[in-house]
Design a protein around this motif. Structure first.
Motif, PDB file in Angstrom:
ATOM      1  N   LEU A  48       0.842  -1.199   0.000  1.00  0.00           N
ATOM      2  CA  LEU A  48       0.000   0.000   0.000  1.00  0.00           C
ATOM      3  C   LEU A  48       0.876   1.247   0.000  1.00  0.00           C
ATOM      4  O   LEU A  48       0.629   2.206  -0.730  1.00  0.00           O
ATOM      5  N   TRP A  49       1.909   1.218   0.813  1.00  0.00           N
ATOM      6  CA  TRP A  49       2.781   2.386   0.944  1.00  0.00           C
ATOM      7  C   TRP A  49       3.562   2.655  -0.330  1.00  0.00           C
ATOM      8  O   TRP A  49       3.659   3.776  -0.779  1.00  0.00           O
ATOM      9  N   ARG A  50       4.116   1.610  -0.906  1.00  0.00           N
ATOM     10  CA  ARG A  50       5.063   1.802  -2.001  1.00  0.00           C
ATOM     11  C   ARG A  50       4.433   1.703  -3.382  1.00  0.00           C
ATOM     12  O   ARG A  50       4.957   2.263  -4.339  1.00  0.00           O
ATOM     13  N   HIS A  51       3.325   0.969  -3.512  1.00  0.00           N
ATOM     14  CA  HIS A  51       2.771   0.759  -4.849  1.00  0.00           C
ATOM     15  C   HIS A  51       1.307   1.140  -4.968  1.00  0.00           C
ATOM     16  O   HIS A  51       0.698   0.928  -6.016  1.00  0.00           O
ATOM     17  N   GLY A  52       0.720   1.625  -3.913  1.00  0.00           N
ATOM     18  CA  GLY A  52      -0.655   2.105  -3.999  1.00  0.00           C
ATOM     19  C   GLY A  52      -1.693   1.042  -3.649  1.00  0.00           C
ATOM     20  O   GLY A  52      -1.382  -0.130  -3.464  1.00  0.00           O
ATOM     21  N   TRP A  53      -2.950   1.515  -3.610  1.00  0.00           N
ATOM     22  CA  TRP A  53      -4.019   0.681  -3.100  1.00  0.00           C
ATOM     23  C   TRP A  53      -4.373  -0.472  -4.031  1.00  0.00           C
ATOM     24  O   TRP A  53      -4.658  -1.577  -3.596  1.00  0.00           O
ATOM     25  N   VAL A  54      -4.353  -0.221  -5.351  1.00  0.00           N
ATOM     26  CA  VAL A  54      -4.755  -1.265  -6.301  1.00  0.00           C
ATOM     27  C   VAL A  54      -3.841  -2.479  -6.149  1.00  0.00           C
ATOM     28  O   VAL A  54      -4.302  -3.621  -6.045  1.00  0.00           O
ATOM     29  N   ALA A  55      -2.537  -2.206  -6.089  1.00  0.00           N
ATOM     30  CA  ALA A  55      -1.578  -3.303  -5.922  1.00  0.00           C
ATOM     31  C   ALA A  55      -1.817  -4.019  -4.599  1.00  0.00           C
ATOM     32  O   ALA A  55      -1.787  -5.258  -4.530  1.00  0.00           O
ATOM     33  N   ALA A  56      -2.094  -3.251  -3.527  1.00  0.00           N
ATOM     34  CA  ALA A  56      -2.318  -3.857  -2.204  1.00  0.00           C
ATOM     35  C   ALA A  56      -3.552  -4.754  -2.221  1.00  0.00           C
ATOM     36  O   ALA A  56      -3.552  -5.847  -1.645  1.00  0.00           O
ATOM     37  N   ALA A  57      -4.618  -4.299  -2.920  1.00  0.00           N
ATOM     38  CA  ALA A  57      -5.836  -5.101  -3.009  1.00  0.00           C
ATOM     39  C   ALA A  57      -5.551  -6.409  -3.747  1.00  0.00           C
ATOM     40  O   ALA A  57      -6.007  -7.480  -3.331  1.00  0.00           O
ATOM     41  N   TRP A  58      -4.786  -6.326  -4.816  1.00  0.00           N
ATOM     42  CA  TRP A  58      -4.414  -7.544  -5.551  1.00  0.00           C
ATOM     43  C   TRP A  58      -3.650  -8.502  -4.653  1.00  0.00           C
ATOM     44  O   TRP A  58      -3.925  -9.705  -4.625  1.00  0.00           O
ATOM     45  N   VAL A  59      -2.668  -7.961  -3.947  1.00  0.00           N
ATOM     46  CA  VAL A  59      -1.826  -8.821  -3.105  1.00  0.00           C
ATOM     47  C   VAL A  59      -2.666  -9.496  -2.027  1.00  0.00           C
ATOM     48  O   VAL A  59      -2.552 -10.702  -1.798  1.00  0.00           O
ATOM     49  N   ALA A  60      -3.569  -8.725  -1.390  1.00  0.00           N
ATOM     50  CA  ALA A  60      -4.396  -9.313  -0.322  1.00  0.00           C
ATOM     51  C   ALA A  60      -5.330 -10.379  -0.889  1.00  0.00           C
ATOM     52  O   ALA A  60      -5.482 -11.463  -0.320  1.00  0.00           O
ATOM     53  N   ALA A  88     -12.748  -6.611   4.026  1.00  0.00           N
ATOM     54  CA  ALA A  88     -13.074  -5.448   4.858  1.00  0.00           C
ATOM     55  C   ALA A  88     -11.838  -4.603   5.099  1.00  0.00           C
ATOM     56  O   ALA A  88     -11.887  -3.374   5.019  1.00  0.00           O
ATOM     57  N   SER A  89     -10.703  -5.260   5.370  1.00  0.00           N
ATOM     58  CA  SER A  89      -9.528  -4.452   5.705  1.00  0.00           C
ATOM     59  C   SER A  89      -9.035  -3.712   4.467  1.00  0.00           C
ATOM     60  O   SER A  89      -8.611  -2.558   4.562  1.00  0.00           O
ATOM     61  N   ILE A  90      -9.141  -4.329   3.300  1.00  0.00           N
ATOM     62  CA  ILE A  90      -8.664  -3.641   2.102  1.00  0.00           C
ATOM     63  C   ILE A  90      -9.595  -2.473   1.754  1.00  0.00           C
ATOM     64  O   ILE A  90      -9.149  -1.414   1.303  1.00  0.00           O
ATOM     65  N   VAL A  91     -10.898  -2.654   2.011  1.00  0.00           N
ATOM     66  CA  VAL A  91     -11.844  -1.551   1.760  1.00  0.00           C
ATOM     67  C   VAL A  91     -11.547  -0.384   2.706  1.00  0.00           C
ATOM     68  O   VAL A  91     -11.491   0.774   2.290  1.00  0.00           O
ATOM     69  N   VAL A  92     -11.321  -0.708   3.983  1.00  0.00           N
ATOM     70  CA  VAL A  92     -11.038   0.347   4.957  1.00  0.00           C
ATOM     71  C   VAL A  92      -9.711   1.047   4.618  1.00  0.00           C
ATOM     72  O   VAL A  92      -9.614   2.279   4.659  1.00  0.00           O
ATOM     73  N   LEU A  93      -8.717   0.264   4.246  1.00  0.00           N
ATOM     74  CA  LEU A  93      -7.437   0.863   3.859  1.00  0.00           C
ATOM     75  C   LEU A  93      -7.623   1.777   2.648  1.00  0.00           C
ATOM     76  O   LEU A  93      -7.063   2.875   2.579  1.00  0.00           O
ATOM     77  N   GLY A  94      -8.449   1.311   1.695  1.00  0.00           N
ATOM     78  CA  GLY A  94      -8.689   2.104   0.493  1.00  0.00           C
ATOM     79  C   GLY A  94      -9.367   3.417   0.814  1.00  0.00           C
ATOM     80  O   GLY A  94      -8.929   4.486   0.375  1.00  0.00           O
ATOM     81  N   LEU A  95     -10.448   3.345   1.610  1.00  0.00           N
ATOM     82  CA  LEU A  95     -11.187   4.565   1.953  1.00  0.00           C
ATOM     83  C   LEU A  95     -10.291   5.534   2.721  1.00  0.00           C
ATOM     84  O   LEU A  95     -10.269   6.730   2.438  1.00  0.00           O
ATOM     85  N   THR A  96      -9.537   4.997   3.698  1.00  0.00           N
ATOM     86  CA  THR A  96      -8.704   5.877   4.519  1.00  0.00           C
ATOM     87  C   THR A  96      -7.599   6.513   3.677  1.00  0.00           C
ATOM     88  O   THR A  96      -7.334   7.707   3.794  1.00  0.00           O
ATOM     89  N   SER A  97      -6.964   5.719   2.807  1.00  0.00           N
ATOM     90  CA  SER A  97      -5.865   6.300   2.036  1.00  0.00           C
ATOM     91  C   SER A  97      -6.402   7.281   0.997  1.00  0.00           C
ATOM     92  O   SER A  97      -5.738   8.243   0.626  1.00  0.00           O
ATOM     93  N   TRP A  98      -7.652   7.056   0.573  1.00  0.00           N
ATOM     94  CA  TRP A  98      -8.267   7.978  -0.388  1.00  0.00           C
ATOM     95  C   TRP A  98      -8.584   9.308   0.303  1.00  0.00           C
ATOM     96  O   TRP A  98      -8.332  10.382  -0.225  1.00  0.00           O
TER      97      TRP A  98
END
Lengths: 176, 132
Positions: A48-60, A88-98
């Motif tokens: 999430l930090w280095r490559h953004g939310w889309v990449a983090a969602a894929w990885v999770a 749920a955690s990826i959605v929350v991470l997405g909303l918060t980082s957005w």
């Protein structure tokens, strides 16, 4: 057929790492069902930090899918809980980082994000367990205990993610 | 070490999480209260309701015969039962809100409800967990 881009390869690599952690963790006995350190989330936070939310969602997503296939728990209750937690955690991470971003003065650091992810994960799991498997209100009595475990492990994952991110940043600054 | 820096939002989130935890513990982990009423169920239908404040012994007739119940000092127990295994008698006393005693062969169940200390509390008398 288009060939895999650099980002595809990075996502695959990170997902592989997360899967390894996920499986190692599954072999550690847990005192309570639903309680585990969630160290694979360290990878999600780093991505999430280095490559953004889309990449983090894929990885999770890949981590949960591949991990369950390798453990033989695909589509079992364990998988349902794990998948709902990850979602749920990826959605929350997405909303918060957005809304708050990751590097602004008012954005949380990895410690904050680790906490958000852990709580979202646990809350979703608990709700899923209540909705699908144990529709008894007594289940909610477990909430404080489980969320306390989440909080403790969030501190651990946040610390680990911060350490790795620092190390990666230092490696990048150093000329090869 | 700028990655290790804790930001104001972290303190806010962690503070909220800890407060939330305390609130959850306070709401969900209240100790069991002394029950006020005893409901006797026969074949899952209520047949008798008595307060736990009156010491007494009485009989409830089930399919096997009469079971004798004793209420004393806010507690209740099966004193005698016509059933074979006497599980109900060996279970002993029950006194807390939400507790349950049962004699399955004789189809009798005792449900303790209400809060002897505060009877106005929301949701009083509801069973939130049963454990054996």
């Amino acid at each position: 057929m288009t060939s895999a881009t650099l980002q595809d390869r990075q996502i695959a690599g990170f997902a592989a790492l997360a899967v390894v952690i996920h499986i190692l963790e599954a072999s550690v006995p847990s005192p309570l069902p639903g309680v585990k350190p969630g160290l694979a989330n360290v990878i999600t936070l780093i991505v999430l930090w280095r490559h953004g939310w889309v990449a983090a969602a894929w990885v999770a997503g890949l981590r949960v899918l591949v991990g369950s296939l390798l453990l033989g728990s695909f589509m079992t209750p364990t998988f349902m809980l794990s998948a709902s937690g990850a979602l749920a955690s990826i959605v929350v991470l997405g909303l918060t980082s957005w809304v708050l971003g990751t590097r602004r003065p008012w954005s949380p650091s990895v410690y904050g994000y680790a906490l958000l992810a852990a709580w979202a994960h646990m809350a979703a799991q608990l709700w899923m367990a209540w909705w699908l498997f144990i529709p008894h209100d007594g289940l909610w009595r477990l909430a404080p205990v489980l969320l306390m475990a989440s909080t403790v492990f969030a501190a651990v994952t946040g610390w680990a993610a911060a350490k790795v991110l620092t190390w990666l940043a230092q490696q990048q600054e150093r000329p090869c | 070490m700028r990655w290790l820096a804790v930001k104001p939002m972290d303190l806010l989130l962690w503070g909220a999480a800890l407060a939330g935890l305390l609130a959850l513990y306070a709401c969900l982990w209240r100790p069991a209260a002394q029950a006020a009423t005893l409901t006797v169920l026969l074949d899952n239908k209520p047949v008798k309701e008595v307060g736990l404040n009156q010491n007494q012994r009485f009989l409830v007739s089930g399919p096997l015969g009469d079971s004798e119940l004793q209420i004393e000092g806010g507690k209740v127990r099966f004193l005698h039962s016509p059933c074979r295994n006497q599980v109900c008698v060996h279970h002993g006393w029950a006194s807390h809100n939400g507790e349950l005693l049962a004699c399955l062969p004789n189809r009798i169940a005792l449900v303790l409800s209400g809060d002897a200390e505060s009877t106005h509390e929301a949701g009083h008398g509801e069973i939130d967990a049963i454990n054996f």
